[in-house]
Every structure is written in structure tokens, then in C-alpha cells.
Design a protein around this motif. Structure first.
Motif, PDB file in Angstrom:
ATOM      1  N   ALA A  22      27.961  76.743  15.680  1.00 16.65           N
ATOM      2  CA  ALA A  22      28.017  76.458  17.116  1.00 16.65           C
ATOM      3  C   ALA A  22      27.508  75.045  17.426  1.00 16.65           C
ATOM      4  O   ALA A  22      26.503  74.876  18.116  1.00 16.65           O
ATOM      5  CB  ALA A  22      27.183  77.499  17.875  1.00 16.65           C
ATOM      6  N   PRO A  23      28.206  74.022  16.945  1.00 19.11           N
ATOM      7  CA  PRO A  23      27.723  72.652  17.175  1.00 19.11           C
ATOM      8  C   PRO A  23      27.675  72.272  18.650  1.00 19.11           C
ATOM      9  O   PRO A  23      26.828  71.480  19.065  1.00 19.11           O
ATOM     10  CB  PRO A  23      28.708  71.778  16.407  1.00 19.11           C
ATOM     11  CG  PRO A  23      29.942  72.607  16.285  1.00 19.11           C
ATOM     12  CD  PRO A  23      29.465  74.030  16.210  1.00 19.11           C
ATOM     13  N   TYR A  24      28.567  72.857  19.429  1.00 15.34           N
ATOM     14  CA  TYR A  24      28.591  72.503  20.849  1.00 15.34           C
ATOM     15  C   TYR A  24      27.393  73.044  21.600  1.00 15.34           C
ATOM     16  O   TYR A  24      27.020  72.505  22.636  1.00 15.34           O
ATOM     17  CB  TYR A  24      29.892  72.961  21.499  1.00 15.34           C
ATOM     18  CG  TYR A  24      31.075  72.239  20.928  1.00 15.34           C
ATOM     19  CD1 TYR A  24      31.240  70.864  21.139  1.00 15.34           C
ATOM     20  CD2 TYR A  24      32.003  72.893  20.134  1.00 15.34           C
ATOM     21  CE1 TYR A  24      32.303  70.175  20.584  1.00 15.34           C
ATOM     22  CE2 TYR A  24      33.076  72.208  19.579  1.00 15.34           C
ATOM     23  CZ  TYR A  24      33.217  70.857  19.812  1.00 15.34           C
ATOM     24  OH  TYR A  24      34.265  70.176  19.260  1.00 15.34           O
ATOM     25  N   TYR A  25      26.775  74.089  21.111  1.00 12.19           N
ATOM     26  CA  TYR A  25      25.553  74.615  21.725  1.00 12.19           C
ATOM     27  C   TYR A  25      24.465  73.543  21.729  1.00 12.19           C
ATOM     28  O   TYR A  25      23.788  73.330  22.727  1.00 12.19           O
ATOM     29  CB  TYR A  25      25.075  75.854  20.961  1.00 12.19           C
ATOM     30  CG  TYR A  25      23.717  76.344  21.390  1.00 12.19           C
ATOM     31  CD1 TYR A  25      23.562  77.029  22.589  1.00 12.19           C
ATOM     32  CD2 TYR A  25      22.589  76.115  20.608  1.00 12.19           C
ATOM     33  CE1 TYR A  25      22.308  77.477  22.982  1.00 12.19           C
ATOM     34  CE2 TYR A  25      21.341  76.561  20.998  1.00 12.19           C
ATOM     35  CZ  TYR A  25      21.211  77.247  22.185  1.00 12.19           C
ATOM     36  OH  TYR A  25      19.974  77.688  22.577  1.00 12.19           O
ATOM     37  N   TRP A  26      24.329  72.863  20.605  1.00  6.72           N
ATOM     38  CA  TRP A  26      23.291  71.845  20.476  1.00  6.72           C
ATOM     39  C   TRP A  26      23.596  70.625  21.337  1.00  6.72           C
ATOM     40  O   TRP A  26      22.680  70.008  21.903  1.00  6.72           O
ATOM     41  CB  TRP A  26      23.098  71.492  19.001  1.00  6.72           C
ATOM     42  CG  TRP A  26      22.671  72.729  18.261  1.00  6.72           C
ATOM     43  CD1 TRP A  26      23.466  73.576  17.550  1.00  6.72           C
ATOM     44  CD2 TRP A  26      21.363  73.306  18.248  1.00  6.72           C
ATOM     45  NE1 TRP A  26      22.730  74.626  17.082  1.00  6.72           N
ATOM     46  CE2 TRP A  26      21.428  74.489  17.494  1.00  6.72           C
ATOM     47  CE3 TRP A  26      20.138  72.932  18.793  1.00  6.72           C
ATOM     48  CZ2 TRP A  26      20.324  75.300  17.271  1.00  6.72           C
ATOM     49  CZ3 TRP A  26      19.035  73.745  18.566  1.00  6.72           C
ATOM     50  CH2 TRP A  26      19.134  74.901  17.814  1.00  6.72           C
TER      51      TRP A  26
END
Length: 81
Positions: A22-26
Motif C-alpha cells: 500500500a505505497p499510496y497509504y504512506w
């Protein structure tokens, strides 16, 4: 404003919001920090920066704005124990 603690970041990193899953979470957290919607305290920053510089959370935390890291009020210090 929501206050984010160390365990929230570590648990998310190690499980359901792992950076490779979940790179977009960060990225969203950084956006929220820049908008002033979330913050953390300087002790969390110190814990993250004490880790391995190659560690994801260590590197990620360097991208947060200085305003994200709040100094706790003296009145609140007793609740940290």
C-alpha cells in the motif's frame, strides 16, 4: 487533528499497510501531515530516527514536515507513563 503514535506506524508498516502493498497509504499520510490533519510527538520522531537509516519508516519520516512533530505539553506528560 489526529495524533499518530509509534505503534500505529510500526504496525501498519509490518502488516496491513506494508509499503510494498500500500505505497499510496504512506503518501496519503504525508499529504495529511502537510495539510495539518495529523501529527505526532517528537519522541516518536526520535524513535524512528534512532533506527536503521535503511529502514522504511526511518527514511519515510524524514519526508514529514517539521510541524508534524509536536512537543508535548507539560500537562500531558503525566499521561505518557
Amino acid at each position: 487533528m489526529y495524533l499518530i503514535d509509534f505503534n500505529i506506524l510500526v504496525t501498519a508498516n509490518r502488516s496491513y499497510y506494508a509499503p510494498d502493498l500500500a505505497p499510496y497509504y504512506w503518501e496519503w499520510l504525508i499529504d495529511q501531515a502537510q495539510a495539518g490533519s495529523i501529527a505526532s510527538i517528537s519522541q516518536v520522531r526520535d524513535e524512528l530516527k534512532a533506527g536503521d537509516p535503511k529502514d522504511f519508516l526511518h527514511a519515510w519520516s524524514t519526508r514529514l514536515p517539521d510541524e508534524f512533530w509536536q512537543e508535548p505539553l507539560v500537562e500531558a506528560a503525566s499521561s505518557f507513563q
